[in-house]
Design a protein around this motif. Sequence first.
Motif, PDB file in Angstrom:
ATOM      1  N   TRP A  56      -7.313  -1.477  -5.663  1.00 37.41           N
ATOM      2  CA  TRP A  56      -8.121  -0.301  -5.403  1.00 37.41           C
ATOM      3  C   TRP A  56      -7.334   0.973  -5.669  1.00 37.41           C
ATOM      4  CZ3 TRP A  56      -6.825   3.226  -1.525  1.00 37.41           C
ATOM      5  CH2 TRP A  56      -7.751   4.274  -1.334  1.00 37.41           C
TER       6      TRP A  56
ATOM      7  N   GLY B 188      -3.542   2.282   9.079  1.00 33.73           N
ATOM      8  CA  GLY B 188      -2.206   1.904   8.627  1.00 33.73           C
ATOM      9  C   GLY B 188      -2.330   0.985   7.424  1.00 33.73           C
ATOM     10  N   THR B 189      -1.777  -0.218   7.539  1.00 34.48           N
ATOM     11  CA  THR B 189      -1.851  -1.123   6.400  1.00 34.48           C
ATOM     12  C   THR B 189      -2.990  -2.123   6.543  1.00 34.48           C
ATOM     13  OG1 THR B 189      -0.274  -2.538   7.519  1.00 34.48           O
ATOM     14  CG2 THR B 189       0.612  -1.001   5.883  1.00 34.48           C
TER      15      THR B 189
ATOM     16  N   ARG C 186     -18.547   4.517  13.520  1.00 34.41           N
ATOM     17  CA  ARG C 186     -17.735   5.727  13.737  1.00 34.41           C
ATOM     18  C   ARG C 186     -17.483   6.465  12.418  1.00 34.41           C
ATOM     19  NH1 ARG C 186     -15.287   5.973  18.702  1.00 34.41           N
ATOM     20  NH2 ARG C 186     -13.570   7.197  17.860  1.00 34.41           N
TER      21      ARG C 186
ATOM     22  N   SER D 125      -9.014   2.060   6.255  1.00 36.75           N
ATOM     23  CA  SER D 125      -7.898   1.263   6.760  1.00 36.75           C
ATOM     24  C   SER D 125      -7.226   2.000   7.899  1.00 36.75           C
ATOM     25  CB  SER D 125      -6.898   0.979   5.644  1.00 36.75           C
ATOM     26  OG  SER D 125      -6.478   2.197   5.055  1.00 36.75           O
TER      27      SER D 125
ATOM     28  N   ARG E  60     -12.400  14.998  -2.403  1.00 38.46           N
ATOM     29  CA  ARG E  60     -12.356  15.291  -0.962  1.00 38.46           C
ATOM     30  C   ARG E  60     -10.939  15.618  -0.522  1.00 38.46           C
ATOM     31  NH1 ARG E  60     -16.588  10.980   0.351  1.00 38.46           N
ATOM     32  NH2 ARG E  60     -14.913   9.482   0.226  1.00 38.46           N
ATOM     33  N   ARG E  61      -9.976  14.833  -1.048  1.00 37.70           N
ATOM     34  CA  ARG E  61      -8.582  15.085  -0.652  1.00 37.70           C
ATOM     35  C   ARG E  61      -8.134  16.455  -1.140  1.00 37.70           C
ATOM     36  NH1 ARG E  61      -5.567   9.293  -1.732  1.00 37.70           N
ATOM     37  NH2 ARG E  61      -6.990   8.086  -0.445  1.00 37.70           N
TER      38      ARG E  61
ATOM     39  N   ALA F 228     -18.783  12.726   4.360  1.00 38.40           N
ATOM     40  CA  ALA F 228     -17.329  12.620   4.387  1.00 38.40           C
ATOM     41  C   ALA F 228     -16.655  13.798   3.690  1.00 38.40           C
ATOM     42  CB  ALA F 228     -16.884  11.313   3.740  1.00 38.40           C
TER      43      ALA F 228
ATOM     44  N   HIS G  39     -14.687  10.924  -6.235  1.00 34.89           N
ATOM     45  CA  HIS G  39     -15.139  11.789  -5.130  1.00 34.89           C
ATOM     46  C   HIS G  39     -14.143  11.791  -3.987  1.00 34.89           C
ATOM     47  CE1 HIS G  39     -17.711   8.076  -5.132  1.00 34.89           C
ATOM     48  NE2 HIS G  39     -17.005   7.892  -4.050  1.00 34.89           N
ATOM     49  N   GLU G  40     -13.408  10.665  -3.804  1.00 31.84           N
ATOM     50  CA  GLU G  40     -12.377  10.659  -2.765  1.00 31.84           C
ATOM     51  C   GLU G  40     -11.248  11.632  -3.133  1.00 31.84           C
ATOM     52  OE1 GLU G  40     -12.082   9.755   0.192  1.00 31.84           O
ATOM     53  OE2 GLU G  40      -9.922   9.965   0.516  1.00 31.84           O
TER      54      GLU G  40
ATOM     55  N   MET H 181       0.845  -1.198   0.000  1.00 28.90           N
ATOM     56  CA  MET H 181       0.000   0.000   0.000  1.00 28.90           C
ATOM     57  C   MET H 181       0.880   1.248   0.000  1.00 28.90           C
ATOM     58  SD  MET H 181      -3.162   0.743   2.524  1.00 28.90           S
ATOM     59  CE  MET H 181      -3.810  -0.905   2.344  1.00 28.90           C
TER      60      MET H 181
ATOM     61  N   ARG I 142     -14.111  -2.823   3.696  1.00 30.08           N
ATOM     62  CA  ARG I 142     -13.781  -3.005   2.290  1.00 30.08           C
ATOM     63  C   ARG I 142     -15.064  -2.847   1.472  1.00 30.08           C
ATOM     64  NH1 ARG I 142      -9.597  -6.930   0.803  1.00 30.08           N
ATOM     65  NH2 ARG I 142      -9.749  -7.508   2.984  1.00 30.08           N
TER      66      ARG I 142
ATOM     67  N   LEU J 142      -6.709  -3.196   6.449  1.00 29.25           N
ATOM     68  CA  LEU J 142      -7.969  -2.777   5.846  1.00 29.25           C
ATOM     69  C   LEU J 142      -9.120  -3.213   6.748  1.00 29.25           C
ATOM     70  CD1 LEU J 142      -8.879  -1.302   3.374  1.00 29.25           C
ATOM     71  CD2 LEU J 142      -9.015  -3.468   2.160  1.00 29.25           C
TER      72      LEU J 142
ATOM     73  N   LEU K 256     -16.458  10.287  13.114  1.00 27.36           N
ATOM     74  CA  LEU K 256     -15.436  10.217  14.148  1.00 27.36           C
ATOM     75  C   LEU K 256     -14.173   9.622  13.545  1.00 27.36           C
ATOM     76  CD1 LEU K 256     -17.558   9.058  17.213  1.00 27.36           C
ATOM     77  CD2 LEU K 256     -16.448  11.254  16.921  1.00 27.36           C
ATOM     78  N   GLU K 257     -14.327   8.895  12.424  1.00 29.93           N
ATOM     79  CA  GLU K 257     -13.174   8.415  11.662  1.00 29.93           C
ATOM     80  C   GLU K 257     -13.308   8.942  10.234  1.00 29.93           C
ATOM     81  OE1 GLU K 257     -10.791   6.721  12.956  1.00 29.93           O
ATOM     82  OE2 GLU K 257     -11.649   5.779  14.747  1.00 29.93           O
ATOM     83  N   LEU K 258     -12.154   9.304   9.646  1.00 29.54           N
ATOM     84  CA  LEU K 258     -12.164   9.704   8.234  1.00 29.54           C
ATOM     85  C   LEU K 258     -12.128   8.442   7.380  1.00 29.54           C
ATOM     86  CD1 LEU K 258      -9.627  12.660   7.911  1.00 29.54           C
ATOM     87  CD2 LEU K 258     -12.115  12.725   7.812  1.00 29.54           C
ATOM     88  N   ILE K 259     -12.974   8.368   6.366  1.00 26.59           N
ATOM     89  CA  ILE K 259     -12.937   7.189   5.505  1.00 26.59           C
ATOM     90  C   ILE K 259     -11.885   7.389   4.411  1.00 26.59           C
ATOM     91  CG2 ILE K 259     -15.308   6.515   5.947  1.00 26.59           C
ATOM     92  CD1 ILE K 259     -16.087   7.787   3.317  1.00 26.59           C
ATOM     93  N   ASP K 260     -11.414   6.259   3.863  1.00 24.61           N
ATOM     94  CA  ASP K 260     -10.414   6.333   2.786  1.00 24.61           C
ATOM     95  C   ASP K 260     -11.095   6.562   1.443  1.00 24.61           C
ATOM     96  OD1 ASP K 260      -8.602   5.824   4.687  1.00 24.61           O
ATOM     97  OD2 ASP K 260      -8.224   3.748   4.119  1.00 24.61           O
ATOM     98  N   ASP K 261     -12.287   6.003   1.303  1.00 23.90           N
ATOM     99  CA  ASP K 261     -12.973   6.150   0.029  1.00 23.90           C
ATOM    100  C   ASP K 261     -14.440   5.794   0.223  1.00 23.90           C
ATOM    101  OD1 ASP K 261     -13.459   6.675  -2.576  1.00 23.90           O
ATOM    102  OD2 ASP K 261     -11.974   5.282  -3.379  1.00 23.90           O
ATOM    103  N   GLY K 262     -15.241   6.143  -0.779  1.00 25.30           N
ATOM    104  CA  GLY K 262     -16.656   5.824  -0.730  1.00 25.30           C
ATOM    105  C   GLY K 262     -17.475   7.036  -0.362  1.00 25.30           C
TER     106      GLY K 262
ATOM    107  N   THR L 237     -10.402  10.698  15.318  1.00 30.19           N
ATOM    108  CA  THR L 237      -9.926  12.000  14.912  1.00 30.19           C
ATOM    109  C   THR L 237     -10.705  13.139  15.547  1.00 30.19           C
ATOM    110  OG1 THR L 237     -11.368  11.739  13.011  1.00 30.19           O
ATOM    111  CG2 THR L 237      -9.065  11.288  12.660  1.00 30.19           C
ATOM    112  N   ALA L 238     -11.842  12.825  16.201  1.00 27.62           N
ATOM    113  CA  ALA L 238     -12.776  13.878  16.602  1.00 27.62           C
ATOM    114  C   ALA L 238     -12.181  14.833  17.588  1.00 27.62           C
ATOM    115  CB  ALA L 238     -14.036  13.296  17.230  1.00 27.62           C
TER     116      ALA L 238
ATOM    117  N   ARG M  99     -14.667   2.541   2.417  1.00 22.55           N
ATOM    118  CA  ARG M  99     -13.412   1.843   2.610  1.00 22.55           C
ATOM    119  C   ARG M  99     -12.640   2.560   3.701  1.00 22.55           C
ATOM    120  NH1 ARG M  99     -10.274  -1.287  -1.085  1.00 22.55           N
ATOM    121  NH2 ARG M  99      -8.108  -1.113  -0.427  1.00 22.55           N
TER     122      ARG M  99
END
Lengths: 298, 253
Positions: free
Chosen positions: A18, B20-21, B53, B18, A27-28, B74, A23-24, A1, B26, B23, B58-64, A297-298, B16
């Motif tokens: 992946w 760290g590494t 969460r 994760s 967002r970034r 998000a 949209h991701e 990764m 999914r 996942l 409360l958590e940032l998602i990686d995608d979706g 993160t909150a 999605r």
Amino acid sequence: MTLDPTSGDAPFASPDGWRPSEHELARRAARRSQSRRGMSIALVSSVVVIGALGTVVVTSSGWPVVRDTFFDVPYGLEVLPIIFDGFKLDLLLVAIASVCIAVLSMIVALVRTSRSPAAAPFRILATVYVDFFRGTPLILVILLIGFGIPALNLPKISSLDVAVLGTAAIVLTYTGYVAEVIRSGILSVHPSQRAAARSLGLSNAQTMRHVVLPQGIRRVMPPLLNDFVSLLKDVGLVSILGVTEAIQQAQIETNKSFNYTPYVVAALLFLIVTIPLTRFTDRVLATSISRQNAQGTA
Amino acid sequence: MTSTVGGPLLELRAVRKSFGTELVLRDVDLVVPEHTVTVLIGASGSGKSTLLRCINQLELIDDGLVLFDGVDLADPRNDADEIRQRIGIVFQAFNLFPHMSVLDNITLAMRRVHKVQRAQAEAAALELLGRFSLVDKASQYPDRLSGGQQQRVAIVRALAVSPKLMLFDEVTSALDPVLVNEVLAVVRDLRKDGMTMVIATHEMGFATQVADEVCFLSGGVIVERGAPDQVIHAPTDQLTQEFLRRVHEAGRL
């Protein structure tokens, strides 16, 4: 990764094929532009504030005089070795004082938080001690001990060096402060922690040593560091007894030249020690917090 | 309630996440229509809590996409605090504020976020407490209450700001069976009132009773989903069967 260096922890692609969706990526990009915006606001406001202050100082009518009497660089470099010699004495006194303070204040704090009825007289003594030394100005304690003890003509004790007496005065006062900080740390640990430790069969002392103190001390690390930094500066007060440490040395030089640059040099020496120390403690604290609390993160 | 007619209140698309590494989620898809209850089941570490969460950021998602009333939660351009005002969450460990009385715990958000007058906020809080037979605990501090009482207070605290969606993160895992019932009764009441809920739980019997849809998570993937009778009593997926067999062996079904 692989990790995208511009977006914190968010992965850029992973072995299962992946890749971030559109949209991701949007967002970034939004997150990046938000952080860029925050950065530029911070930068602009810093430049404006610092620039304005600088301009006010530099354009004031007295600036040339102040520059020559406080910030005379060649003269500063000239007196640096002498003041540094004095500063080494400051550091030595701090090293000795902080060890003594740590031990004594721990004892006072433990006595004050003890619950056994047998320790009651000691609790009262410790309370009186804290009340007295916390409530008396440090400079008075230094004068009382520094000039009072030699005047008593006691064998051995009265002939001690004034640097030792001055340090003893600082230790006595700071022990009062630090003991209270440690006590508040001990009291901040929830009783359920003590209950859990005692029910595992740990003695009262073991509970204190292995469960309560590690949590309590960690919680009061910032105020303890605060006290350490002020100790570093207050040690300079022994100069009133005639001990030639950095501030006294700077004063001697200033009296010779009527130029205040030596004071600024002494101030810089103190800053060189205290600033990295503060940053270092912040880091240690941050890692220990993030290791214990694994949440969001909150 | 003003959600777009026909559209689900909450929809997750290919979420999605994760750490760290590792996942954890999914490509999770989930549709929660208004006034329905979705129950997430699965072994510890299967991603249930993380999913909840991720919903209230409360958590940032990686995608979706996490769509709430059609808006992507998000997206950093949407105000997370404003979003959370409409989503209540109840945690496994209660997370009550120990330095405040029960009443202050409940009225804090009403007074500070929604700017309701103290008297009004307290009246509303007392009414809610009354509904859950907790009025006599209003002036107590959380530490003085039993686990079941604390968790019911936590539910009341989340409800006090009238959220449109409630998330429950294994809210009974820290409680004994009697207290479990007193908390689950509250959730059943909410269902009767038409509250939209997403619930992560290990209580299969309860899941069967309240769920409109049950989703079984394994390794961050929703392996099987459907009506409770189907997923819990006649699962078709091998992983679901295996999980439920182990739950059954542990005497929890």
